[in-house]
Write an enzyme that holds these catalytic residues in place. Sequence first.
Site, mmCIF file in Angstrom:
data_model
loop_
_atom_site.group_PDB
_atom_site.id
_atom_site.type_symbol
_atom_site.label_atom_id
_atom_site.label_comp_id
_atom_site.label_asym_id
_atom_site.label_seq_id
_atom_site.Cartn_x
_atom_site.Cartn_y
_atom_site.Cartn_z
ATOM 1 N N CYS A 147 -4.683 -17.418 14.579
ATOM 2 C CA CYS A 147 -4.541 -16.648 15.804
ATOM 3 C C CYS A 147 -4.894 -17.564 16.963
ATOM 4 O O CYS A 147 -5.714 -18.472 16.803
ATOM 5 C CB CYS A 147 -5.489 -15.450 15.812
ATOM 6 S SG CYS A 147 -4.849 -14.073 14.849
ATOM 7 N N CYS A 199 -9.588 -11.856 18.526
ATOM 8 C CA CYS A 199 -10.022 -10.575 19.087
ATOM 9 C C CYS A 199 -11.390 -10.233 18.504
ATOM 10 O O CYS A 199 -11.582 -10.286 17.291
ATOM 11 C CB CYS A 199 -9.045 -9.465 18.710
ATOM 12 S SG CYS A 199 -7.354 -9.809 19.196
ATOM 13 N N ARG A 234 7.177 0.126 1.881
ATOM 14 C CA ARG A 234 7.018 -0.994 2.797
ATOM 15 C C ARG A 234 5.868 -1.898 2.377
ATOM 16 O O ARG A 234 4.909 -1.445 1.772
ATOM 17 C CB ARG A 234 6.815 -0.517 4.237
ATOM 18 C CG ARG A 234 5.833 0.595 4.428
ATOM 19 C CD ARG A 234 6.345 1.503 5.569
ATOM 20 N NE ARG A 234 5.335 2.432 6.052
ATOM 21 C CZ ARG A 234 5.086 3.589 5.466
ATOM 22 N NH1 ARG A 234 5.693 3.906 4.330
ATOM 23 N NH2 ARG A 234 4.179 4.405 5.971
ATOM 24 N N ASP A 286 -11.979 0.688 13.162
ATOM 25 C CA ASP A 286 -12.386 0.948 11.780
ATOM 26 C C ASP A 286 -13.792 0.451 11.470
ATOM 27 O O ASP A 286 -14.545 0.049 12.352
ATOM 28 C CB ASP A 286 -11.327 0.467 10.790
ATOM 29 C CG ASP A 286 -11.119 -1.005 10.888
ATOM 30 O OD1 ASP A 286 -12.128 -1.706 11.052
ATOM 31 O OD2 ASP A 286 -9.964 -1.460 10.812
ATOM 32 N N ARG A 323 0.817 -1.201 0.000
ATOM 33 C CA ARG A 323 0.000 0.000 0.000
ATOM 34 C C ARG A 323 0.858 1.261 0.000
ATOM 35 O O ARG A 323 0.549 2.227 -0.659
ATOM 36 C CB ARG A 323 -0.907 -0.020 1.241
ATOM 37 C CG ARG A 323 -1.565 1.299 1.536
ATOM 38 C CD ARG A 323 -2.655 1.142 2.567
ATOM 39 N NE ARG A 323 -3.691 0.260 2.085
ATOM 40 C CZ ARG A 323 -4.491 -0.452 2.889
ATOM 41 N NH1 ARG A 323 -4.347 -0.394 4.188
ATOM 42 N NH2 ARG A 323 -5.424 -1.215 2.380
ATOM 43 N N TYR A 324 1.931 1.224 0.766
ATOM 44 C CA TYR A 324 2.830 2.375 0.850
ATOM 45 C C TYR A 324 4.028 2.134 -0.058
ATOM 46 O O TYR A 324 4.394 0.986 -0.310
ATOM 47 C CB TYR A 324 3.321 2.535 2.294
ATOM 48 C CG TYR A 324 2.236 2.825 3.307
ATOM 49 C CD1 TYR A 324 1.688 4.092 3.409
ATOM 50 C CD2 TYR A 324 1.782 1.829 4.162
ATOM 51 C CE1 TYR A 324 0.712 4.366 4.354
ATOM 52 C CE2 TYR A 324 0.806 2.100 5.108
ATOM 53 C CZ TYR A 324 0.272 3.369 5.205
ATOM 54 O OH TYR A 324 -0.686 3.644 6.134
ATOM 55 N N ARG A 357 -9.703 -7.680 10.489
ATOM 56 C CA ARG A 357 -9.857 -8.674 9.422
ATOM 57 C C ARG A 357 -10.903 -9.714 9.825
ATOM 58 O O ARG A 357 -10.757 -10.901 9.550
ATOM 59 C CB ARG A 357 -8.504 -9.334 9.119
ATOM 60 C CG ARG A 357 -7.452 -8.301 8.778
ATOM 61 C CD ARG A 357 -6.283 -8.811 7.970
ATOM 62 N NE ARG A 357 -5.411 -7.674 7.695
ATOM 63 C CZ ARG A 357 -4.208 -7.491 8.237
ATOM 64 N NH1 ARG A 357 -3.697 -8.398 9.042
ATOM 65 N NH2 ARG A 357 -3.515 -6.408 7.959
ATOM 66 N N CYS A 368 -11.353 -7.558 15.736
ATOM 67 C CA CYS A 368 -10.398 -7.762 14.634
ATOM 68 C C CYS A 368 -10.825 -7.002 13.379
ATOM 69 O O CYS A 368 -11.970 -7.087 12.951
ATOM 70 C CB CYS A 368 -10.285 -9.253 14.308
ATOM 71 S SG CYS A 368 -9.082 -9.572 12.999
ATOM 72 N N LYS A 379 -2.886 5.018 6.906
ATOM 73 C CA LYS A 379 -3.150 5.573 8.236
ATOM 74 C C LYS A 379 -2.998 7.095 8.220
ATOM 75 O O LYS A 379 -1.994 7.612 7.748
ATOM 76 C CB LYS A 379 -2.175 4.964 9.231
ATOM 77 C CG LYS A 379 -2.292 3.459 9.308
ATOM 78 C CD LYS A 379 -1.197 2.885 10.179
ATOM 79 C CE LYS A 379 -1.216 1.377 10.168
ATOM 80 N NZ LYS A 379 -0.720 0.809 8.888
ATOM 81 N N ASP A 398 -7.329 4.684 9.995
ATOM 82 C CA ASP A 398 -6.942 3.990 8.773
ATOM 83 C C ASP A 398 -8.020 4.313 7.741
ATOM 84 O O ASP A 398 -9.189 3.968 7.935
ATOM 85 C CB ASP A 398 -6.821 2.483 9.031
ATOM 86 C CG ASP A 398 -5.650 1.871 8.262
ATOM 87 O OD1 ASP A 398 -5.298 2.430 7.199
ATOM 88 O OD2 ASP A 398 -5.104 0.856 8.718
HETATM 89 C C1 LIG Z 1 -0.030 -0.216 8.769
HETATM 90 C C2 LIG Z 1 0.450 -0.716 7.517
HETATM 91 C C3 LIG Z 1 1.796 -0.635 7.171
HETATM 92 C C4 LIG Z 1 2.834 -0.012 8.058
HETATM 93 O O1 LIG Z 1 2.567 1.321 8.299
HETATM 94 P P1 LIG Z 1 3.518 2.157 9.263
HETATM 95 O O2 LIG Z 1 2.826 3.476 9.358
HETATM 96 O O3 LIG Z 1 4.836 2.232 8.589
HETATM 97 O O4 LIG Z 1 3.611 1.438 10.567
HETATM 98 C C5 LIG Z 1 2.180 -1.129 5.946
HETATM 99 N N1 LIG Z 1 1.295 -1.688 5.102
HETATM 100 C C6 LIG Z 1 -0.012 -1.773 5.405
HETATM 101 C C7 LIG Z 1 -0.947 -2.369 4.409
HETATM 102 C C8 LIG Z 1 -0.486 -1.301 6.621
HETATM 103 O O5 LIG Z 1 -1.776 -1.411 6.919
#
Ligand SMILES: *Cc1c(COP(=O)(O)O)cnc(C)c1O
Length: 438
Positions: free
Chosen positions: A134, A138, A125, A302, A121-122, A143, A141, A346, A339
């Site tokens: 799990c 929870c 990362r 969420d 998504r980002y 998900r 959750c 986020k 989110d």
């Molecule tokens: C939360 C999340 C991350 C990591 O986000 P950070 O703000 O770097 O902790 C990476 N990918 C996805 C899909 C996420 O939901």
Amino acid sequence: MHLSKTQKRIVNDIETGAGRSQWRDWKWQMQHCIRSLDTFEDLLRIRLPRDQRKVFEETIDKFPMSITPYYLSLINTDDLENDPVFKQSFPSPLELSIQKGDMADPLHEDKDSPMECLMHRYPDRALLMVSNMCSMYCRHCTRKRRVGDVDSIPSKTVLLEAIDYIRNTPQIRDVLLSGGDPFLLSDNHLDWILTELQTIDHVEVIRIGTRTPVVMPYRITQDLVDMLKTHQPLWINTHFNHPRELTQSSRTALAMLADAGIPLGNQSVLLAGVNDCPRIMRALVHKLVANRVRPYYLYQCDLSEGLSHFRTPVGKGIQILESLIGHTSGFCVPTYVIDAPGGGGKIPVMPNYLISWSTNKVVLRNYEGVITTYKEPDSYEPIFCDRECDCCDLQLGLEDADEQKSVGIEKLLSDHDKTIALVPANNVRHQRRDLVEL
Ligand SMILES: *Cc1c(COP(=O)(O)O)cnc(C)c1O
């Protein structure tokens, strides 16, 4: 460290003759997760209201229940209605009421997944879902749509495909292992995943998100920690929501991880009736830092289906931050995030401290309500910027400083420098060589 009376009783009830060693065996905990109303009632010596039985059954038909004997033993049966452990682990019939605006997949996780077990998504990362198991389900959750999908681990082939995607995407420098809970995998399998990821040069850090220190702290064994230690830099985020969850067992688990030099963070979810109170949150963050865990995120609950009874107004989160910022150590304050529905990631939300500004002055207020001004410089010329980032030739000094600088003959004599000869800049022989290469 002794087992509590409740814990001893639960062990005896589950398995006559099973001793303390089993209680602290995480596989035993896994094998004896509480998944039925009858077992829940029997082990806790309580009876749920008879007229509600059917609706509880319907709830766990749709959203299954699983509670580790350890987490069950933390439930305060004298005050079920207000117990944060009970509320996070035992189904509420309210989960069946789907509200307008609820979504099965509010964060569009399924759409941001280039493959089954990977979410990208980002830009830099990626999130790798290495386990869809799990120990405790929870109730809040995010998900929830997937909880209770037949427990199965993504196969090595599926994982290798995802790892290949990471290998072929040089922007990814941070990989998050999530799930499910990655710590439900065997040490060997996890070791294999971490080793594979570490063969990728551009992966600078790996993170693991796990709730085992909260719901099954015995998973943090010395063997696991010894294995994790070989995969630094590795960060771990856990998921404590309430100060009651910090027990002797969970503290021990956290200490083992911290002693291994693994930086620990915590992600809490703001939950109505569980921790939507400044005093509770303050006690939680203080206990966390005392156990070497840095509060990282506080999530707004969420819009997943079945969570409406857990949601608070955003103002509750702001109020909690207002009660922390300035009032306690800066490193106790998590970032409060929403989110974004639709997959925007986020988004941090804060109280406003900047009240007003003009071209050379800002007006601020502090946590006490003091209003103050900060005078800005009359002129500002950024020295570090020629506004051409693509071809920036300024000395930004992004590389490590050289601690062992040596020059001249000293350089040739030193063992740490690989230089074998010093050649004048306009050496004719070398110039000829350069010409040939051209
Ligand atoms: C939360 C999340 C991350 C990591 O986000 P950070 O703000 O770097 O902790 C990476 N990918 C996805 C899909 C996420 O939901």
